[in-house]
Write a protein that holds these residues in place. Structure first.
Motif: not given
Length: 371
Positions: A280-293
């Motif tokens: 990732s670029n410095i200062g960017s965002q990482v989105k994490i999803k943990l779900k049950k469908n």
């Protein structure tokens, strides 16, 4: 083990042929002879290797069901020769020389077969001289595994050689007192970094080897809370997250339990999140999803805003030691995504990758429900 199995099959075929010959020569009742022939066919049809019998004119006399399915032999086979069936110079050569026994690989319609050819001489129940027995064993997957192992050890040796060479070089400088006093701390740190890299590489190799081995570890599995695994992973990676000033955005269902070997899910979560941060670029965002469908599957998704992956490279990122062009200078063992892949395979899940160069990458893991 395969060789012993093939030899046992060959001995079985020879024994059956000689028994049938003996029955025929003793002028035993035709019904008994016919019944013996049928039993002979049943035995050969039950064997999961292709078996073909040729007479002294190299014409096909008999083949089992597996040979029919593999070689697509026409039922009107009486005029077929080995050359017409296989179209292979190695097999032609063995038939011509009448060698007693020969073993070799052949490529046939995109697959690799281990071929055993036995030359004999006896009069059989088909009123012909059985001259040659051919046994084909499909070893395509086995050869792929062998090649994968060879490639793995070659890459592993190379990866271990680099830090080891550096450690030996720095150690020699120190032992020969070729280092200024104020440089000792820097040299020691470099030796430590290289030793740490070797340690991580050996650890990942050990984990990958365990994942690839076919073992029943059901008794060692236990239910764990995946939110705890995620929290522990983020805590471990916190210095790295702060170093790159990454914003972590989490969308998580609580109280998701999963029956597994805890280390498997720990490494899966860590490797995917660490990769996302790394590229990732410095200062960017990482989105994490943990779900049950709705199908009760566990969905673990990591989305970054990093360098992305070219379409022609996506299919290779889960190979051992493979690095995308822009990621070759990044530190790591090169086994992280290979471990992810084999973990997902172990739990019969699936991996989806969506990526665009310069935009980012989303990797989605779907794991089936466990009881």
């Amino acid at each position: 083990m395969d060789l012993i199995y093939i030899i046992v099959i060959a001995v079985l075929i020879l024994t059956l042929v000689f028994l049938l010959v003996k029955i025929r020569k003793l002028n035993i009742d035709k019904n008994i002879v016919e019944n013996s022939k049928n039993q002979f066919r049943k035995v050969l049809n039950s064997i999961q290797q292709s078996i073909l019998l040729f007479n002294n004119e190299d014409k096909l006399m008999f083949y089992n069901k597996h040979a029919y399915d593999t070689l697509s032999i026409d039922y009107n086979h009486m005029n077929l020769t080995a050359q017409m069936i296989f179209k292979n110079s190695k097999i032609d050569d063995v038939f011509y020389k009448r060698e007693r026994h020969r073993v070799f690989d052949v490529n046939f319609e995109g697959k690799i077969y281990l071929v055993h050819i036995y030359s004999i001489n006896t009069n059989d129940v088909f009123n012909n001289n059985v001259q040659t027995i051919v046994i084909l064993n499909n070893v395509t997957e086995a050869r792929k595994i062998d090649q994968t192992k060879k490639d793995f050890f070659a890459h592993a040796s190379h990866e271990l050689k680099s830090p080891l060479t550096a450690i030996l070089g720095y150690s020699e400088l120190v032992s020969l007192q070729m280092v200024e006093p104020d440089e000792y701390a820097d040299i020691i740190q470099r030796i430590y970094n290289q030793a740490l890299h070797m340690s991580l590489l050996v650890e990942d190799m050990s984990i990958l080897s365990r994942l690839e081995s076919i073992t029943d570890d059901q008794k060692d599995r236990r239910n764990i809370l995946l939110e705890d695994v995620l929290k522990e992973t983020l805590y471990t990676l916190e210095p790295f997250i702060k170093e790159k000033n990454i914003e972590i955005n989490i969308d998580m269902d609580k109280n998701i339990e999963y029956l597994c070997i805890p280390l498997d899910l720990n490494k899966l979560f860590k490797n995917l999140i660490e990769n996302a941060i790394k590229y990732s670029n410095i200062g960017s965002q990482v989105k994490i999803k943990l779900k049950k469908n709705e199908d009760n599957k566990v969905i673990f998704e990591v989305k970054d805003q990093g360098i992305g992956i070219a379409k022609d490279q996506i299919g290779r990122i889960f190979e051992r030691f493979y690095r995308i062009d822009k990621g070759r200078l990044e530190p790591g063992t090169g086994l992280g995504l290979a471990i992810v892949k084999h973990t997902v395979l172990k739990y019969q899940g699936e991996i989806l990758v969506d990526s665009n160069p310069g935009v980012g990458t989303t990797i989605t893991i779907k794991l089936p429900a466990t009881n």
